[in-house]
Every structure is written in C-alpha cells, then in structure tokens.
Design a protein around this motif. Structure first.
Motif, PDB file in Angstrom:
ATOM      1  N   MET A   1      13.516  -1.364  -8.897  1.00 34.68           N
ATOM      2  CA  MET A   1      12.087  -1.645  -8.889  1.00 34.68           C
ATOM      3  C   MET A   1      11.491  -1.135  -7.586  1.00 34.68           C
ATOM      4  SD  MET A   1       9.322  -3.671  -8.027  1.00 34.68           S
ATOM      5  CE  MET A   1       9.707  -5.242  -7.313  1.00 34.68           C
ATOM      6  N   ARG A   2      10.355  -0.458  -7.709  1.00 33.93           N
ATOM      7  CA  ARG A   2       9.672   0.036  -6.512  1.00 33.93           C
ATOM      8  C   ARG A   2       8.263  -0.530  -6.519  1.00 33.93           C
ATOM      9  NH1 ARG A   2       9.236   5.797  -5.800  1.00 33.93           N
ATOM     10  NH2 ARG A   2       8.994   5.189  -3.633  1.00 33.93           N
ATOM     11  N   PRO A   3       7.958  -1.399  -5.565  1.00 31.47           N
ATOM     12  CA  PRO A   3       6.620  -1.985  -5.538  1.00 31.47           C
ATOM     13  C   PRO A   3       5.584  -1.012  -4.994  1.00 31.47           C
ATOM     14  CG  PRO A   3       7.927  -2.825  -3.716  1.00 31.47           C
ATOM     15  CD  PRO A   3       8.828  -1.926  -4.509  1.00 31.47           C
ATOM     16  N   GLY A   4       4.369  -1.128  -5.517  1.00 28.87           N
ATOM     17  CA  GLY A   4       3.259  -0.321  -5.033  1.00 28.87           C
ATOM     18  C   GLY A   4       1.978  -1.122  -5.090  1.00 28.87           C
ATOM     19  N   VAL A   5       0.936  -0.544  -4.532  1.00 28.98           N
ATOM     20  CA  VAL A   5      -0.366  -1.207  -4.558  1.00 28.98           C
ATOM     21  C   VAL A   5      -1.438  -0.141  -4.763  1.00 28.98           C
ATOM     22  CG1 VAL A   5      -0.677  -1.107  -2.034  1.00 28.98           C
ATOM     23  CG2 VAL A   5      -1.842  -2.891  -3.346  1.00 28.98           C
ATOM     24  N   ALA A   6      -2.501  -0.520  -5.460  1.00 29.96           N
ATOM     25  CA  ALA A   6      -3.604   0.417  -5.724  1.00 29.96           C
ATOM     26  C   ALA A   6      -4.846  -0.003  -4.959  1.00 29.96           C
ATOM     27  CB  ALA A   6      -3.908   0.456  -7.222  1.00 29.96           C
ATOM     28  N   LEU A   7      -5.566   1.003  -4.499  1.00 31.35           N
ATOM     29  CA  LEU A   7      -6.814   0.788  -3.761  1.00 31.35           C
ATOM     30  C   LEU A   7      -7.977   1.312  -4.579  1.00 31.35           C
ATOM     31  CD1 LEU A   7      -6.253   2.085  -0.095  1.00 31.35           C
ATOM     32  CD2 LEU A   7      -6.984  -0.206  -0.780  1.00 31.35           C
ATOM     33  N   LYS A   8      -8.886   0.434  -4.969  1.00 33.24           N
ATOM     34  CA  LYS A   8     -10.110   0.888  -5.640  1.00 33.24           C
ATOM     35  C   LYS A   8     -11.005   1.599  -4.625  1.00 33.24           C
ATOM     36  CE  LYS A   8     -12.283  -1.752  -8.547  1.00 33.24           C
ATOM     37  NZ  LYS A   8     -12.969  -2.941  -9.098  1.00 33.24           N
TER      38      LYS A   8
ATOM     39  N   TYR B   1      -2.500  -1.990   5.005  1.00 39.79           N
ATOM     40  CA  TYR B   1      -1.547  -1.855   6.116  1.00 39.79           C
ATOM     41  C   TYR B   1      -0.563  -3.028   6.177  1.00 39.79           C
ATOM     42  CZ  TYR B   1      -4.532   1.951   7.933  1.00 39.79           C
ATOM     43  OH  TYR B   1      -5.250   3.103   8.089  1.00 39.79           O
ATOM     44  N   PRO B   2      -1.038  -4.272   6.058  1.00 44.08           N
ATOM     45  CA  PRO B   2      -0.076  -5.386   6.134  1.00 44.08           C
ATOM     46  C   PRO B   2       0.947  -5.359   4.997  1.00 44.08           C
ATOM     47  CG  PRO B   2      -2.333  -6.182   6.354  1.00 44.08           C
ATOM     48  CD  PRO B   2      -2.423  -4.757   5.944  1.00 44.08           C
ATOM     49  N   LEU B   3       0.565  -4.768   3.870  1.00 43.27           N
ATOM     50  CA  LEU B   3       1.497  -4.717   2.737  1.00 43.27           C
ATOM     51  C   LEU B   3       2.555  -3.634   2.925  1.00 43.27           C
ATOM     52  CD1 LEU B   3      -1.073  -5.136  -0.175  1.00 43.27           C
ATOM     53  CD2 LEU B   3       0.423  -6.862   0.816  1.00 43.27           C
ATOM     54  N   VAL B   4       2.183  -2.575   3.648  1.00 42.16           N
ATOM     55  CA  VAL B   4       3.152  -1.493   3.903  1.00 42.16           C
ATOM     56  C   VAL B   4       4.060  -1.876   5.073  1.00 42.16           C
ATOM     57  CG1 VAL B   4       3.423   0.977   4.406  1.00 42.16           C
ATOM     58  CG2 VAL B   4       1.455   0.190   3.101  1.00 42.16           C
ATOM     59  N   GLU B   5       3.553  -2.667   5.965  1.00 45.13           N
ATOM     60  CA  GLU B   5       4.301  -2.995   7.180  1.00 45.13           C
ATOM     61  C   GLU B   5       4.954  -4.370   7.116  1.00 45.13           C
ATOM     62  OE1 GLU B   5       1.495  -2.391  10.394  1.00 45.13           O
ATOM     63  OE2 GLU B   5       0.948  -0.433   9.576  1.00 45.13           O
ATOM     64  N   GLY B   6       4.784  -5.066   5.996  1.00 45.78           N
ATOM     65  CA  GLY B   6       5.293  -6.432   5.887  1.00 45.78           C
ATOM     66  C   GLY B   6       6.798  -6.491   5.705  1.00 45.78           C
ATOM     67  N   ALA B   7       7.290  -7.698   5.546  1.00 45.63           N
ATOM     68  CA  ALA B   7       8.734  -7.933   5.419  1.00 45.63           C
ATOM     69  C   ALA B   7       9.273  -7.361   4.112  1.00 45.63           C
ATOM     70  CB  ALA B   7       8.995  -9.426   5.488  1.00 45.63           C
ATOM     71  N   ASN B   8       8.484  -7.358   3.089  1.00 44.84           N
ATOM     72  CA  ASN B   8       8.905  -6.837   1.786  1.00 44.84           C
ATOM     73  C   ASN B   8       7.903  -5.749   1.401  1.00 44.84           C
ATOM     74  OD1 ASN B   8      10.236  -6.565  -0.588  1.00 44.84           O
ATOM     75  ND2 ASN B   8       9.566  -8.512  -1.467  1.00 44.84           N
ATOM     76  N   PRO B   9       7.990  -4.585   2.053  1.00 41.51           N
ATOM     77  CA  PRO B   9       6.893  -3.616   1.988  1.00 41.51           C
ATOM     78  C   PRO B   9       6.737  -2.916   0.642  1.00 41.51           C
ATOM     79  CG  PRO B   9       8.727  -2.732   3.247  1.00 41.51           C
ATOM     80  CD  PRO B   9       9.104  -4.141   2.895  1.00 41.51           C
ATOM     81  N   VAL B  10       5.506  -2.562   0.345  1.00 45.10           N
ATOM     82  CA  VAL B  10       5.278  -1.689  -0.805  1.00 45.10           C
ATOM     83  C   VAL B  10       5.753  -0.283  -0.443  1.00 45.10           C
ATOM     84  CG1 VAL B  10       3.315  -3.027  -1.673  1.00 45.10           C
ATOM     85  CG2 VAL B  10       2.904  -1.116  -0.117  1.00 45.10           C
ATOM     86  N   GLU B  11       6.156   0.470  -1.458  1.00 43.14           N
ATOM     87  CA  GLU B  11       6.708   1.808  -1.221  1.00 43.14           C
ATOM     88  C   GLU B  11       5.756   2.909  -1.660  1.00 43.14           C
ATOM     89  OE1 GLU B  11      10.626   1.959  -2.969  1.00 43.14           O
ATOM     90  OE2 GLU B  11      11.122   0.010  -2.118  1.00 43.14           O
TER      91      GLU B  11
END
Ligand SMILES: O=C(CO)[C@@H](O)[C@H](O)COP(=O)(O)O
Length: 115
Positions: free
Chosen positions: A1-8, A17-27
């Motif tokens: 599984m590869r997590p990601g996030v979308a920006l409208k 930024y906090p999601l990419v740099e967090g403990a369980n980062p999005v890829e």
C-alpha cells in the motif's frame, strides 16, 4: 500500500507538508490541475507553483497532476517537476492513444534528465 494525498486547486501546498514529513508519510501528492469532478476541463497553469514547491522541497516524492494534461500542457507540468500524469481526454480522444502516452512519457523523462 502506498499512501497519497490530493490537493484541490483552492488548497495551499503548505497544507500537505506535515503529511509528507510526518511519522507515517504520504508517498505521493496529487496536485489537481482542474476542479475535481469530470474530464475535459482546461489545465490550470497556476497550479504549477505548487508542483515546483513540492519538487524543490522533496526531490524524490511522486508528484502527480490530474486534469487537462495532454501534448499541449505536458511540458509545463513536467518541467515543474510532475512525474505521474493522469490524462483522460487527450489519450482516449486521440487517433493513436499510444502515441500520446509515449509523447508525455518522453516529456517527463526529458525534464528529469535536465533537472
Ligand atoms: O475526472 C477528472 C477530475 O475529477 C479529470 O481530471 C480526469 O481525471 C482527467 O480528465 P482530462 O482532464 O484528462 O480529460
């Protein structure tokens, strides 16, 4: 599984930024280049500032763009740093879909070589 996030389009890039740099980062970060909803909309070049900011900050992050991508817009997205391309109308509406895919792949590869 590869997590990601979308920006409208209306969401600022700093939000992820906090999601990419967090403990369980999005890829992967998907930068929407149209308002989500349907295909065939016009590419929003002003979204390329988000792509550039992400690429400068995260050299190896997968950065996806979605909306209005095709032969006339791919160079701008690729040179900004996008490496995953979502394309609907430009591929499915082309006489030779494989040619359009190949052209867009080359544009991304060329941009990566020149970066
Ligand atoms: O569905 C959407 C947005 O929600 C579209 O952005 C498609 O994902 C791609 O369609 P084209 O813009 O390439 O026609």
């Amino acid at each position: 599984m590869r997590p990601g996030v979308a920006l409208k389009p209306g969401t600022s890039v700093e939000e992820v930024y906090p999601l990419v740099e967090g403990a369980n980062p999005v890829e992967m970060v998907l930068v929407m280049t149209v308002e989500p909803g349907f295909g065939g909309q016009k590419f929003m070049p002003e979204m390329m500032d988000k792509v550039r900011s992400l690429r400068n900050r995260y050299p190896s992050l997968d950065i996806e763009v979605d909306g209005g991508l095709g032969p006339s817009t791919i160079a701008e997205a690729a040179s900004a740093g996008a490496n995953c391309i979502v394309a609907g109308s430009s591929v499915f509406g082309a006489p030779e879909p494989a040619h359009v895919i190949s052209l867009m792949r080359k544009s991304v590869e060329d941009a990566q070589k020149n970066s």
